[in-house]
Motif scaffolding. Structure first.
Motif, short mmCIF file in Angstrom:
data_model
loop_
_atom_site.label_atom_id
_atom_site.label_comp_id
_atom_site.label_asym_id
_atom_site.label_seq_id
_atom_site.Cartn_x
_atom_site.Cartn_y
_atom_site.Cartn_z
N ALA A 167 44.22 46.50 30.69
CA ALA A 167 43.27 46.48 31.47
C ALA A 167 42.18 46.20 32.12
N ALA A 168 41.74 44.71 30.89
CA ALA A 168 41.19 43.84 32.14
C ALA A 168 41.48 43.73 32.93
N LEU A 169 43.28 43.12 33.18
CA LEU A 169 43.35 42.81 34.18
C LEU A 169 43.73 44.02 35.69
N VAL A 170 43.01 44.64 35.18
CA VAL A 170 42.28 45.71 37.10
C VAL A 170 41.48 45.11 37.35
N SER A 171 40.10 44.62 36.59
CA SER A 171 38.81 43.96 37.20
C SER A 171 39.37 42.91 38.20
N ARG A 172 40.76 42.50 37.36
CA ARG A 172 40.54 40.30 37.97
C ARG A 172 39.65 40.08 37.45
N ASN B 111 34.37 26.20 36.34
CA ASN B 111 33.03 27.68 37.05
C ASN B 111 32.76 28.06 37.67
N PRO B 112 33.45 27.88 39.20
CA PRO B 112 33.83 28.16 40.89
C PRO B 112 34.58 29.75 40.58
N VAL B 113 35.74 29.10 39.97
CA VAL B 113 37.05 30.17 40.24
C VAL B 113 36.84 31.16 39.11
N ASP C 52 32.78 35.58 40.51
CA ASP C 52 32.86 36.53 41.22
C ASP C 52 31.58 37.03 42.12
N PRO C 53 31.84 36.55 43.63
CA PRO C 53 33.81 36.42 43.82
C PRO C 53 34.11 34.85 43.47
N ALA C 54 34.91 34.55 43.57
CA ALA C 54 36.13 32.99 42.98
C ALA C 54 36.00 32.11 44.27
N ASP D 287 43.96 35.24 47.25
CA ASP D 287 44.29 36.03 47.07
C ASP D 287 44.28 37.52 46.06
N GLU D 288 44.85 38.46 46.45
CA GLU D 288 44.27 39.39 45.10
C GLU D 288 44.98 39.52 43.50
#
Length: 359
Positions: A47-52, A142-144, A147-149, A165-166
């Motif tokens: 479920a958490a994977l969907v949010s990226r 921290n930077p990666v 959001d956004p990474a 990439d996504e």
């Protein structure tokens, strides 16, 4: 996993389909048992994977955090997930990269770190035991985690961020509770993740593991093994370092491998193998003589004495004609444990006092 990608969202479904089709099929070399506890955690990871967003799985040592993450990646078709075990000695260069000399060309070249390599190959990365990492490594991450990474290789003199990439995902595990060897993560770092808690190994999982890893449903064989595992669990319930999903899985894996290597003439090979595996994987790991006595008594009470006696024949120890070493019962027990692990292909770490004598 797929049920967390809405049916009315074609782009979301395309993501999981792309993940499954981009990488070659992954073949599991050992059985993986989906117990209700593991499936619950894998469901929350999916479920958490969907949010990226980055995912952090927390729990005590030995509950199966890394195992759950790897299994979820395997089900998503991620066959080349990167892995890094974070330690206090690890430097940020292991994550980002560094300039190193090339012995073949005599030149210096940039070598990607684990995060940079994962971004370039558009895959997942598992950062294991992130709570043990030095603060400099956590700061560089921290930077990666934003959001956004963003990920800029300033160590290589670059000023433009890499294209992420996504399909890139960061998953991490952290030990909490009494088993954690370092302090807790800071709230600022902790809150950058989607946090998932993994509970302790449950007694009800033993039934699933015995049936799944031993591959038999014969009641006369399975029931004594289940009862023995439950007895061991009850004795070691207070010491999570000695008994967890990793320990019981190694014990049952060893029993299966030993049974497969036995001759056709051997009677009850699986029960004999379980006796040897329990002594090697559980009893020999205990430093307390009181615990060893309780565990040995449990084996004697749950498994037939005849099976225990003849089980020694599965691991043959050849006696030496020399008088250099005296084979006491204790040394023979350790020697059989070492031979069991070697025969099953598991790594062995011997304490200094016994290493030379046993080998």
């Amino acid at each position: 996993i797929k049920k967390y990608f809405p049916k009315n969202s074609k782009s979301s479904m395309d993501k999981i389909v792309k993940l499954s089709n981009t990488y070659p099929p992954v073949v599991s070399c050992k059985p993986f048992v989906l117990t209700p506890r593991l499936m619950g955690v894998m469901e929350r990871i999916a479920a958490a994977l969907v949010s990226r967003s980055p995912i952090l799985v927390c729990g005590n040592i030995g509950v199966g955090k890394s195992l759950c993450v790897r299994a979820t990646a395997w089900l998503c078709g991620i066959g080349d997930m990167k892995y890094c075990c974070l330690t206090p000695e690890l430097e940020p260069t292991a994550l980002v990269g560094q300039i190193l000399p090339d012995s073949r060309t005599g030149q210096v070249n940039w070598v990607d770190g684990i995060i940079t390599d994962s971004i370039r190959h558009d895959t997942w990365v598992l950062l294991d035991n992130v709570n043990q990492a030095d603060s400099s490594c956590l700061e560089r991450l921290n930077p990666v985690l934003e959001d956004p990474a963003q990920w800029v290789l300033t160590e290589n003199g670059e000023t433009v961020a890499l294209e992420i990439d996504e399909n890139f995902r960061i998953l991490a595990t952290a030990n909490i509770g009494d088993g954690a060897s370092t302090g807790e993560l800071s709230p600022a770092f902790y809150n950058r993740f989607s946090n998932i808690f993994m509970s302790e190994f449950e007694k009800s999982e033993i039934d699933f593991l015995v049936h799944g890893l031993l591959g038999t449903r014969e009641g006369s064989v399975v029931q004594p093994i289940i009862k023995l595992c439950c007895r061991i669990y009850s004795i070691l319930i207070e010491d999570r370092k000695l008994f967890g999903i990793r320990t019981i899985s190694r014990m049952l894996d060893s029993a299966y491998l030993l049974a497969c290597s036995a001759d056709d003439t051997v009677q009850s090979p699986l029960l004999q193998s379980v006796v040897l595996a329990a002594k090697a994987c559980i009893v020999s790991q205990c430093k307390s003589e009181n615990l060893k006595k309780k565990l040995s008594q449990a084996i004697e009470e749950e498994i037939s004495p005849v099976v225990i006696t003849i089980s020694q024949n599965l691991l043959e120890l050849r006696s030496s004609t020399g008088n250099e070493y005296v084979m006491t019962d204790t040394r023979e027990g350790y020697a059989r444990s070492v031979l069991c692990f070697i025969k099953c292909g598991f790594p062995v770490l011997l304490e200094v006092n016994f290493a030379r004598l046993i080998v």
